[in-house]
Write an enzyme that holds these catalytic residues in place. Sequence first.
Site, PDB file in Angstrom:
ATOM      1  N   CYS A  21       0.808  -1.221   0.000  1.00  0.00           N
ATOM      2  CA  CYS A  21       0.000   0.000   0.000  1.00  0.00           C
ATOM      3  C   CYS A  21       0.839   1.268   0.000  1.00  0.00           C
ATOM      4  CB  CYS A  21      -0.964  -0.024   1.188  1.00  0.00           C
ATOM      5  SG  CYS A  21      -2.048  -1.458   1.129  1.00  0.00           S
ATOM      6  N   HIS A  60      -2.569   7.680   6.603  1.00  0.00           N
ATOM      7  CA  HIS A  60      -2.841   6.392   5.949  1.00  0.00           C
ATOM      8  C   HIS A  60      -4.226   5.913   6.401  1.00  0.00           C
ATOM      9  CE1 HIS A  60      -1.883   2.837   3.734  1.00  0.00           C
ATOM     10  NE2 HIS A  60      -2.056   2.056   4.784  1.00  0.00           N
ATOM     11  N   GLU A  89      -0.542   4.726  14.008  1.00  0.00           N
ATOM     12  CA  GLU A  89      -0.253   5.960  13.258  1.00  0.00           C
ATOM     13  C   GLU A  89      -0.472   7.176  14.155  1.00  0.00           C
ATOM     14  OE1 GLU A  89      -2.376   6.487   9.568  1.00  0.00           O
ATOM     15  OE2 GLU A  89      -0.964   8.027   8.885  1.00  0.00           O
ATOM     16  N   LYS A 114      -9.666   7.883   2.970  1.00  0.00           N
ATOM     17  CA  LYS A 114     -10.124   6.517   2.690  1.00  0.00           C
ATOM     18  C   LYS A 114     -11.534   6.284   3.224  1.00  0.00           C
ATOM     19  CE  LYS A 114      -5.538   4.259   2.620  1.00  0.00           C
ATOM     20  NZ  LYS A 114      -4.658   5.405   2.940  1.00  0.00           N
ATOM     21  N   HIS A 171      -9.922   2.005   0.318  1.00  0.00           N
ATOM     22  CA  HIS A 171      -8.457   1.887   0.289  1.00  0.00           C
ATOM     23  C   HIS A 171      -8.030   1.378  -1.084  1.00  0.00           C
ATOM     24  CE1 HIS A 171      -4.422   1.238   1.224  1.00  0.00           C
ATOM     25  NE2 HIS A 171      -4.498   0.484   2.313  1.00  0.00           N
ATOM     26  N   PHE A 227       1.858  -3.541   4.048  1.00  0.00           N
ATOM     27  CA  PHE A 227       2.237  -4.866   4.535  1.00  0.00           C
ATOM     28  C   PHE A 227       3.718  -5.097   4.239  1.00  0.00           C
ATOM     29  CE2 PHE A 227      -2.257  -6.930   4.078  1.00  0.00           C
ATOM     30  CZ  PHE A 227      -2.673  -6.252   5.207  1.00  0.00           C
TER      31      PHE A 227
END
Length: 412
Positions: free
Chosen positions: A163, A303, A314, A335, A340, A399
């Site tokens: 991502c 994010h 975060e 998002k 996403h 990831f």
Amino acid sequence: MSRGVVVTGLGAITPLGVGLGPTWEGLCAGRSGIGPIEGFDASEFVTRFAGECRDFDPEAYVPKKEIRRNDRFIHLALAAAQMALEDAGLTIDEHNADRVGVFVGSGMGGLGSLEEQHEVLRTRGPGRVSPFFIPETIINLAAGQISIRFGARYANFAHVSACSSSAHALGEAALHIAAGRADAIIAGGSEAAVTPLGVSGFNAMKALSTRNDDPQAASRPFERDRDGFVMGEGAGILILEAEETARARGARIYATLAGYGATSDAHHITSPAPGGAGAARCMQQALDSAGLAPEAIGYVNAHGTSTAYNDKFETEALKAVFGAHARSLAVSSTKSMTGHLLGAAGALEAVIAAKVLETGIIPPTINYQNPDPECDLDYVPNQAREARVRAVLSNSLGFGGTNASLLFTQPQ
């Protein structure tokens, strides 16, 4: 960075609409682009909704004979690149072609084509697999097709880092321009992974929201009742140029790409490092490379996936980097409206960062109803906000513990 890098063109195709205009209008209105999946029969799936680009017609951007030879993620990339080039007013010809490159990332590439051709192999035999299967599936062919279509002859790359893919593509493109290796790069990302295998795979990981009774309320970053992320598809492409060449041709400049951070958690394949340590180092790198203090940042496009650990860590990373200033920051996750976009998320959110600097409007985090005590910053809840900010940070976390932060400032 040694040579100034500026943003002169923006292109976007998202679940909120085809083009920058409808996407930006939807974001500022706090409108959700999420709905029941229409691209395939999802009735037996655990999650039955996503953010699909339903209004996108590839025939408007791709020659008809080429449509069957390319995956949807390539269609989206070509269309967004065309939009961005037109927006920038950048013509690629013999005079500049060797100095214009293409860096376009994706997390999954041609997943839909892979599923389709595997079914052909399984049911009809190896002799019926399409000769275009490989070039329509491999991730670097979005960049390759853009390069071929528009004649850009500097390097074309596909950055693949889950991502963070398209944020890394933009950051690395800026480094090439800053170093004087190229004058302009068509950079960003594209993703079309709302497919049976894509959705079932993320379901198996228990990463997706299962709020099937209310899809538009499913993506709720930083909110107490979040239960996973919502998949989306789309593309974001930016035209990055050396400031000197952009000004020489009289280009409109949206923003300066002033800083870039890239770090690794070195911790876990899916879970962020405790305390958001990797994300914090990444944001600090971006600040340091721009030569800015934390207090210079007015807005962070987080994010913010709407998963338990991402949003908590975060938030902790933001507090570690910004200290007391974290309480003054506007932080939102778009998002909540687009879903996403996986590998394309960072590029779309870079487009949004540039628009925030241009317009002085910060899009909200929608579906924010119940505060989470562990996520206690100003997430611009539910309503867009007018706020003139001079510097914006955009985070992408993937990831594998891969992180990217892009720092944009108002052009001088």
